[in-house]
Design an enzyme around this catalytic site. Structure first.
Site, PDB file in Angstrom:
ATOM      1  CB  ILE A  49     -39.333  51.939 -14.322  1.00  8.35           C
ATOM      2  CG1 ILE A  49     -39.752  53.592 -15.119  1.00  8.35           C
ATOM      3  CG2 ILE A  49     -40.369  51.616 -13.686  1.00  8.35           C
ATOM      4  CD1 ILE A  49     -39.093  54.771 -14.043  1.00  8.35           C
ATOM      5  CD  GLU A  86     -41.027  24.739 -23.807  1.00  6.22           C
ATOM      6  OE1 GLU A  86     -42.123  24.613 -24.677  1.00  6.22           O
ATOM      7  OE2 GLU A  86     -41.637  26.007 -23.007  1.00  6.22           O
ATOM      8  CD  GLU A  93     -39.779  25.161 -18.963  1.00  2.00           C
ATOM      9  OE1 GLU A  93     -40.928  25.169 -20.437  1.00  2.00           O
ATOM     10  OE2 GLU A  93     -39.386  25.837 -19.434  1.00  2.00           O
TER      11      GLU A  93
END
Lengths: 180, 180
Positions: free
Chosen positions: A18, A100, A144
């Site tokens: 989809i 991170e 980030e």
């Protein structure tokens, strides 16, 4: 386990893609229900993820503070990230921990694995404990915007108990360690 | 909390609806990152959900066994369900508990709330403890194929610890009660 419960099993018949976005892929499957009736299932496809509690030698956890746009909130979470295709979970842990927090872990111990939204997604998150931490890099993750937050494990667990940390993978990981 | 961290905040600029299914709604937002750059965020819209640990007077939890098509697995989970629009979480608890287990609870106590996939969905799950259980109905939920499984709380917690229960909301709820 599925074979033991034939009265519960749905059988996939067809799949239709989809939406294929940058991050999300959505498909609709036609399935046969246990009673033979036909139904549709909408599914978010996910490659799987890892999350880890980086635990320092003096009993602190390293968390990341970030803005989560879908919930319009700043959260405190353990470091985590999606698997690249074909990547071993341990390699993802190493990559995400470095990206991170700038840390490397000598030891990764798997605590458990969770499914977060089994009603509409196939996302699984492996949850690890990362110890033997050493600083390997200055942070330069252009994509980030995060703060690194070190807290005593006991304080992080208290924040879970007060409802101030609500991210499910982080709650699972910290409650898990509070029992160990 | 967001106002304290302006260096982390993303600002939504535009929204585009991508898919509106029976269960899933997906949209793509254009956002301004903290540094002013433009990015896109793909978001699964969710009305929110509740989940509850039904706890009997003799210390058993009432779980539901069901097939979860997206992960192709039979799972054991605490009863749960999505909020209808405008519905109070306590009303959703009562409805889902009756539909899935035929039980009514005299007392609902909120344990905590979690976000399950804050990176791409706004889904929040309120987690409750349901006690003072009485049987109110025979099960007749035509749409759901589920088994009801009663287990001592200690055994359900042991299944979490052995990785045999992996549904995140169920793991959070059972670990929460194991600490209480």
């Amino acid at each position: 386990m599925a074979n033991e419960y034939p009265h519960l099993i749905e059988r996939g018949l067809t799949q239709e893609s989809i939406y294929r976005g940058k991050m999300l892929k959505v498909r609709v499957d036609t399935v046969a229900l246990p009673n033979g009736e036909i139904a549709q299932r909408e599914i978010v496809e996910h490659p799987g993820a890892v999350a880890m509690v980086p635990l320092t030698a003096d009993g602190k956890v390293v968390l990341v503070r970030q803005f989560r746009y879908p919930i319009n909130r700043v959260t405190l979470e353990i470091p985590a990230g999606k698997l690249e295709w074909g990547e071993e979970p341990e390699a993802t842990c190493a990559r995400e921990l470095a990206e991170e927090t700038g840390l490397q872990a000598a030891t990764l111990e798997k605590l458990t694995e969770v499914v977060v939204t089994p009603g509409y997604s196939n996302e699984k998150i492996g949850i690890f404990k990362a110890t033997g931490l050493t600083k390997i890099a200055a942070l330069s993750e252009a994509d980030e915007f995060i703060d690194i937050v070190e807290l005593p494990l006991s304080e992080a667990i208290a924040m879970v108990q007060r409802g101030e940390i609500q991210d499910a993978k982080t709650v699972v990981a910290l409650l898990w360690l509070s029992q160990a």
